[in-house]
Design a protein around this motif. Sequence first.
Motif, PDB file in Angstrom:
ATOM      1  N   THR A  93      46.029  36.494  37.225  1.00 54.20           N
ATOM      2  CA  THR A  93      44.864  36.613  38.094  1.00 54.20           C
ATOM      3  C   THR A  93      44.039  35.331  38.067  1.00 54.20           C
ATOM      4  OG1 THR A  93      43.525  37.588  36.323  1.00 54.20           O
ATOM      5  CG2 THR A  93      44.770  39.095  37.728  1.00 54.20           C
ATOM      6  N   GLY A  94      43.522  34.961  39.226  1.00 52.71           N
ATOM      7  CA  GLY A  94      42.727  33.742  39.336  1.00 52.71           C
ATOM      8  C   GLY A  94      41.240  33.969  39.186  1.00 52.71           C
ATOM      9  N   GLY A  95      40.839  35.150  38.737  1.00 55.21           N
ATOM     10  CA  GLY A  95      39.423  35.442  38.550  1.00 55.21           C
ATOM     11  C   GLY A  95      39.237  36.681  37.704  1.00 55.21           C
ATOM     12  N   ALA A  96      37.992  36.940  37.332  1.00 57.06           N
ATOM     13  CA  ALA A  96      37.679  38.109  36.508  1.00 57.06           C
ATOM     14  C   ALA A  96      37.524  39.349  37.384  1.00 57.06           C
ATOM     15  CB  ALA A  96      36.406  37.854  35.714  1.00 57.06           C
ATOM     16  N   PHE A  97      37.728  40.520  36.782  1.00 56.26           N
ATOM     17  CA  PHE A  97      37.574  41.771  37.517  1.00 56.26           C
ATOM     18  C   PHE A  97      37.352  42.906  36.522  1.00 56.26           C
ATOM     19  CE2 PHE A  97      42.008  41.279  36.475  1.00 56.26           C
ATOM     20  CZ  PHE A  97      42.448  42.547  36.130  1.00 56.26           C
ATOM     21  N   THR A  98      36.929  44.038  37.049  1.00 55.11           N
ATOM     22  CA  THR A  98      36.751  45.243  36.242  1.00 55.11           C
ATOM     23  C   THR A  98      37.607  46.344  36.836  1.00 55.11           C
ATOM     24  OG1 THR A  98      34.470  44.631  35.698  1.00 55.11           O
ATOM     25  CG2 THR A  98      35.095  46.923  35.349  1.00 55.11           C
ATOM     26  N   HIS A  99      38.396  46.999  35.986  1.00 54.22           N
ATOM     27  CA  HIS A  99      39.280  48.067  36.444  1.00 54.22           C
ATOM     28  C   HIS A  99      39.135  49.260  35.506  1.00 54.22           C
ATOM     29  CE1 HIS A  99      43.055  50.356  36.833  1.00 54.22           C
ATOM     30  NE2 HIS A  99      43.055  49.933  38.092  1.00 54.22           N
ATOM     31  N   ALA A 100      38.864  50.418  36.073  1.00 54.47           N
ATOM     32  CA  ALA A 100      38.703  51.651  35.297  1.00 54.47           C
ATOM     33  C   ALA A 100      37.678  51.474  34.179  1.00 54.47           C
ATOM     34  CB  ALA A 100      40.046  52.104  34.732  1.00 54.47           C
ATOM     35  N   GLY A 101      36.610  50.732  34.477  1.00 54.62           N
ATOM     36  CA  GLY A 101      35.532  50.545  33.522  1.00 54.62           C
ATOM     37  C   GLY A 101      35.764  49.471  32.485  1.00 54.62           C
ATOM     38  N   ARG A 102      36.908  48.818  32.506  1.00 53.55           N
ATOM     39  CA  ARG A 102      37.218  47.771  31.524  1.00 53.55           C
ATOM     40  C   ARG A 102      37.214  46.410  32.197  1.00 53.55           C
ATOM     41  NH1 ARG A 102      42.471  47.546  27.412  1.00 53.55           N
ATOM     42  NH2 ARG A 102      42.175  45.388  26.735  1.00 53.55           N
ATOM     43  N   SER A 103      36.623  45.425  31.530  1.00 49.60           N
ATOM     44  CA  SER A 103      36.538  44.074  32.083  1.00 49.60           C
ATOM     45  C   SER A 103      37.752  43.248  31.678  1.00 49.60           C
ATOM     46  CB  SER A 103      35.260  43.379  31.592  1.00 49.60           C
ATOM     47  OG  SER A 103      34.113  44.063  32.052  1.00 49.60           O
ATOM     48  N   LEU A 147      37.657  40.330  41.333  1.00 49.26           N
ATOM     49  CA  LEU A 147      38.852  39.916  42.056  1.00 49.26           C
ATOM     50  C   LEU A 147      39.735  41.101  42.427  1.00 49.26           C
ATOM     51  CD1 LEU A 147      40.664  37.375  42.865  1.00 49.26           C
ATOM     52  CD2 LEU A 147      41.855  37.842  40.722  1.00 49.26           C
ATOM     53  N   SER A 148      40.184  41.136  43.675  1.00 49.24           N
ATOM     54  CA  SER A 148      41.132  42.160  44.102  1.00 49.24           C
ATOM     55  C   SER A 148      42.521  41.820  43.584  1.00 49.24           C
ATOM     56  CB  SER A 148      41.164  42.245  45.631  1.00 49.24           C
ATOM     57  OG  SER A 148      42.261  43.032  46.063  1.00 49.24           O
ATOM     58  N   LEU A 149      43.239  42.828  43.095  1.00 50.64           N
ATOM     59  CA  LEU A 149      44.589  42.589  42.589  1.00 50.64           C
ATOM     60  C   LEU A 149      45.576  42.306  43.717  1.00 50.64           C
ATOM     61  CD1 LEU A 149      44.831  45.206  39.694  1.00 50.64           C
ATOM     62  CD2 LEU A 149      44.217  42.783  39.604  1.00 50.64           C
ATOM     63  N   GLY A 150      45.134  42.471  44.945  1.00 49.92           N
ATOM     64  CA  GLY A 150      45.963  42.100  46.087  1.00 49.92           C
ATOM     65  C   GLY A 150      45.615  40.735  46.642  1.00 49.92           C
ATOM     66  N   SER A 151      44.706  40.027  45.964  1.00 44.59           N
ATOM     67  CA  SER A 151      44.254  38.721  46.428  1.00 44.59           C
ATOM     68  C   SER A 151      45.374  37.688  46.343  1.00 44.59           C
ATOM     69  CB  SER A 151      43.063  38.265  45.576  1.00 44.59           C
ATOM     70  OG  SER A 151      42.779  36.899  45.792  1.00 44.59           O
TER      71      SER A 151
END
Length: 294
Positions: A93-103, A147-151
């Motif tokens: 991934t080229g950026g940070a994101f949060t998924h299911a409450g986890r960073s 970041l979207s995981l489809g980005s």
Amino acid sequence: MPFLNDEHRMPAASIVDALRSYDITAWSLPLLFDIDLTVSEKPTGAKTSPFTSEPRTAAALASAKVGYLIPWGTGAAAATIEALKAGLTVRATGGAFTHAGRSYGIGTVLIRNAENPAGLPTTLDAIAAPHGLDVVPLDSAWVDEGLSLGSNTVRMLRLPRVLLAWDAPAQSLSAGWARFTLERRYGQPVTAIRIATLARQDLSRFDVIVLPAGSYATALGDPVLTRIREWIRTGDTLVTLGEAPRWAVSDRVNAPSASEVPCATLCSSGRARRGPLRSVSPRARSRSALKDKT
């Protein structure tokens, strides 16, 4: 301490023993691993317990609808290289994101079911277990934020092609531990090439050039420097170790910065976020140089 007592007596007795060996498995460990050591003259009273490390038994991961996430780190770098060698398709991934409450931070590994063969959970767990990795099953690609995981900045990786320069003027110890770290710690293949032959090399065969600690002012002439500058401008990476960064940023070398590399090259390959020139101090001795697949 008989060993230390002997060492203190040797200068006075003018003892010279060329075969005498020095034990680096105990008292020199802080130097060996380049870490700070604080010596206490008396017991600290701290509560301690023996450390035991038992490898996790490899077992199939829980099934996931989308794929798996691996937070970035030293173990993740080694596992990613192993996964690429095993023929798995790996993205970062080229950026940070949060998924299911986890960073998750930049560089988090994403391995999708749709891009890999059947039996992915078993294969991935066998790779991750020796590194003690936290592999997170992913049932949805929807993120809470970031970041979207489809980005299109979730880039497919390929195994880097690394050139490690060695021989004079590179310091042998610097070249040695760099090669050991890359090949033994990370499992990253390295092509070692004498510095005197760099002018004859086809640099397009490599994505990364590692220059160990050393003074390159007279060893690399203008024709070689011109080729290295142009090679960097295509989006490839120069890593300099020890005192070599001083040479790399000097007026004579004038290695390109990220802002000088054409956006058409960087934006299409996704390499702008890394920057073309990397310097590593003696206390920062391991770097991952996984490359975007273009």
